[in-house]
Enzyme design. Structure first.
Site, PDB file in Angstrom:
ATOM      1  N   SER A 539       0.848  -1.204   0.000  1.00  0.00           N
ATOM      2  CA  SER A 539       0.000   0.000   0.000  1.00  0.00           C
ATOM      3  C   SER A 539       0.874   1.241   0.000  1.00  0.00           C
ATOM      4  CB  SER A 539      -0.878   0.008   1.244  1.00  0.00           C
ATOM      5  OG  SER A 539      -1.469   1.291   1.401  1.00  0.00           O
ATOM      6  N   TYR A 552      -4.222  -0.395   9.676  1.00  0.00           N
ATOM      7  CA  TYR A 552      -3.950  -0.770   8.291  1.00  0.00           C
ATOM      8  C   TYR A 552      -2.472  -0.565   7.965  1.00  0.00           C
ATOM      9  CZ  TYR A 552      -4.535  -0.758   3.177  1.00  0.00           C
ATOM     10  OH  TYR A 552      -4.450  -1.025   1.843  1.00  0.00           O
TER      11      TYR A 552
END
Ligand SMILES: [Zn+2]
Length: 655
Positions: A539, A552
């Protein structure tokens, strides 16, 4: 053998000869015990008006490349009948010359190449001619008393033709044998070791004669042998041995490979003298292009030396008969795995399925023939002639390019949605077989059905489900080369101070720990893979975290570190591990219109501006990410491991 003729359906076609020819050809094609994967052919003779209004006699004969099961009018090549009949009288003609002359004799240059058996069809003085390679008839041919049995069963109404190589030689032989014959007494011909023809002036009679003849052979077989029922529980193949054999075969063949293990054949594979049986030869010579003359017989730990011995044996066989030919790759096309079953090796999933079908029919025929005195086969030299037929060699010389990941096997976690779904589609388009894992069964069902796709419902937060999914992929396709570790969730925005323990834990389990489980479960198979690669979906939050995304970002940072360590540990085995860092990929489930609008408002942008809020002012889609992942799995990144590549349209916090 079931007679599928439907009087009403046939009557609806009137007396259009080509429509009736299509209809009854499909009836033949509907039964794999008659024709298998393009085997067999049919024709009809008719008068067609030419440009000048003159009637021209043509033979509409099955075009090569068409399958009887699905043939259409366009699948029949119209060739001038007179030309074909004159060709039959020639003393000599090579099959390449024959194909050229037949093509030149077509009244429609756009039609497919006429069957190589066109001349034979032409010299039969009946309008409808049906030809199949019926299992029951060729099975009888492979028994010691086969010819005598066939003469007894059919001798008064069928011409019995000894084995001759298909093509011009066969047409010429039949031409010579039938010069003096009274055709009106014949219903058909049996071509020993090859198949049978039936004929009549109407489609129904010709079809009925085929079904009657094959039924007669089937009844004889049933009275003198039994089909072997599957006995007991099917064994589970050792998946590591399966994957290792698959790589060995792929290495010899020089490409990708799908290995389809069929344990229904385990009773046959457990027979004491089965190696002698399968060592004699195939069910019909036309199978040899797909299956080679014999399979490799493997047992337990000795499989490697047995495959080596097979390829050496193949080279010897080639050199015994070669006469200026180009050797085909010497890898086995199928294995008889003692006590386990059979394994079909194909360059694609389709090819492996075709070989598996042929093996299915071959095993059934061998079972029966063994009860009737023992399986017999044609001499090696006759089989070599078919395997190295000039027309097949010409096809070989033409070659053709395959998609990059042809014969490769991939697994994608989170494969039913967003980037995972796009990656599954891109891998399939690149020629790979794919196991798509997802927790969402309904979303998996919505993926387009494809024989190269295996869907596995899998909760990645349950370690045993992850391990079972990897095993299911290897069991289905024979190995594992590419792992796209993609499954993830984006938890609700929470500061570290407000973090719910369950949200934190769930993110760490799915976004980090489950990837370690997947890599761990896949590694033994990747070590046996072809140019193996792992691609991790990281990410943008790793190089550029944001507030409120702690659960996250921390998990994704851990995942990136996992990928780096995996690159260090797995490099020695040739396994590459690379990471993509996507950002703002809006065509995924987490970005609803509502969320998009809210985020855009937050920045004072329109939705369109928000989507392109990057250096390149370019919207990044799931397909863009999928293309990068497929490139990383392929040869473009063959010399790259441990890399992290952003795909975000350019982010000023990352560059
Ligand atoms: Zn044939």
């Amino acid at each position: 053998m079931k007679n599928r003729w439907d009087a009403a359906a046939a009557a609806a076609l009137g007396d259009d000869p080509l429509a009736l020819r299509v209809y009854s050809s499909r009836l033949l094609g509907a039964d794999p015990a008659l024709v298998l994967h393009g085997g067999g052919n049919t024709s009809v003779k008719a008068s067609v008006p030419n440009l000048f209004g003159e009637a021209e006699e043509v033979l509409w004969v099955k075009g090569s490349g068409w399958d009887l099961a699905t043939i259409e009018a366009a699948g029949f090549a119209p060739v001038k009948l007179d030309l074909l009949r004159r060709m039959a009288a020639l003393e000599r003609l090579s099959d390449s010359e024959m194909v050229r002359a037949q093509r030149a004799g077509m009244i429609d240059p756009a039609a497919p190449n006429p069957s190589v058996e066109a001349i034979l069809h032409a010299i039969i003085p009946f309008r409808f001619v049906d030809h199949t390679h019926a299992d029951a008839v060729v099975t009888l041919c492979h028994t010691p008393d086969g010819e005598a049995i066939i003469r007894r069963l059919f001798g008064d109404r069928m011409l019995i033709i000894p084995y001759v190589m298909p093509g011009f030689d066969l047409a010429r032989t039949v031409y010579a044998m039938t010069k003096e014959c009274d055709w009106s007494k014949l219903e058909g011909m049996i071509l020993l070791q090859h198949g049978l023809f039936t004929f009549a002036d109407d489609a129904e009679t010709s079809y009925n004669r085929m079904i009657a003849a094959v039924s007669c052979a089937e009844e004889y077989l049933d009275a003198n042998s039994s089909s072997t029922a599957v006995s007991g529980e099917e064994p589970e193949p050792d998946l590591l041995v399966l994957a290792a054999m698959r790589r060995e075969v792929a290495t010899i063949a020089g490409g990708g490979c799908i290995a389809r293990c069929n344990t229904r054949h385990h009773p046959f594979a457990s027979r004491e003298r089965v190696a002698d049986t399968v060592g004699k030869g195939p069910l019909t010579p036309d199978h040899i292009i797909r299956t080679k003359r014999t399979p490799v017989v493997v047992d337990g730990a000795r499989w490697r030396s047995q495959i080596t011995a097979f390829t050496e044996g193949y080279r010897d066989y080639f050199h015994r008969h070669a006469d200026g030919h180009t050797m085909l790759n010497p890898a086995p096309r199928w294995a008889l795995w003692r006590g386990v079953g059979t394994v079909a090796f194909g360059g694609t999933v389709r090819e492996a399925a075709i070989i598996d079908d042929i093996v299915d029919h071959t095993v059934a025929a061998m079972e029966r023939a063994e009860q009737m005195g023992g399986w017999q086969a044609l001499p090696e030299s006759d089989l070599f002639a078919v395997e190295y037929w000039e027309l097949e060699q010409a096809k070989l010389a033409k070659g053709g390019s395959k998609p990059e990941l042809s014969g490769r096997i991939a697994l994608v976690s989170g494969g039913a949605g967003g980037i995972g779904r796009a990656t599954v589609a891109a891998l399939l388009a690149a020629g790979a077989c794919v196991a798509a894992l997802d927790i969402d069964a309904a979303a998996l069902d919505r993926l387009d059905a494809n024989p190269a796709l295996l869907t596995v419902v899998c909760d990645m937060t349950k370690r045993e489900e992850v391990e079972a999914a990897v095993a299911a992929c290897v069991r289905r396709f024979g190995g594992l080369d590419i792992v796209v570790s993609n499954a993830g969730i984006f938890p609700p925005s929470q500061s570290i101070a407000e973090m719910e323990a369950a949200d934190w834990q769930r993110s760490l389990t799915l976004n980090l720990t489950s990837h370690q489980w997947l890599i761990q479960a896949a590694t033994p198979y990747l070590k046996l893979g072809i140019a193996p690669a792992i691609v991790i979906n990281g990410s943008k939050n790793v190089p550029a975290p944001g507030p409120g995304a702690g659960a996250y970002s921390v998990a994704k940072a851990g995942l990136t570190q996992l990928a780096r360590v995996a690159a260090l540990e797995l490099g020695a085995f040739g396994i590459r591990v690379n990471t993509v860092h996507p950002n703002a990929v809006f065509d995924t489930a987490i970005w609803s219109e509502e969320v998009l609008r809210a985020r855009a408002d937050h920045y004072g942008l329109s939705v369109a501006e928000y989507k392109r809020n990057n250096l390149l002012k370019k919207e990044v889609t799931s397909r863009d990410v999928a293309r990068l992942i497929v490139a990383m799995a392929g040869s473009t990144f063959a010399a790259t491991t441990g890399a992290q590549v952003p795909i975000d349209g350019g982010n000023e916090r990352v560059v």
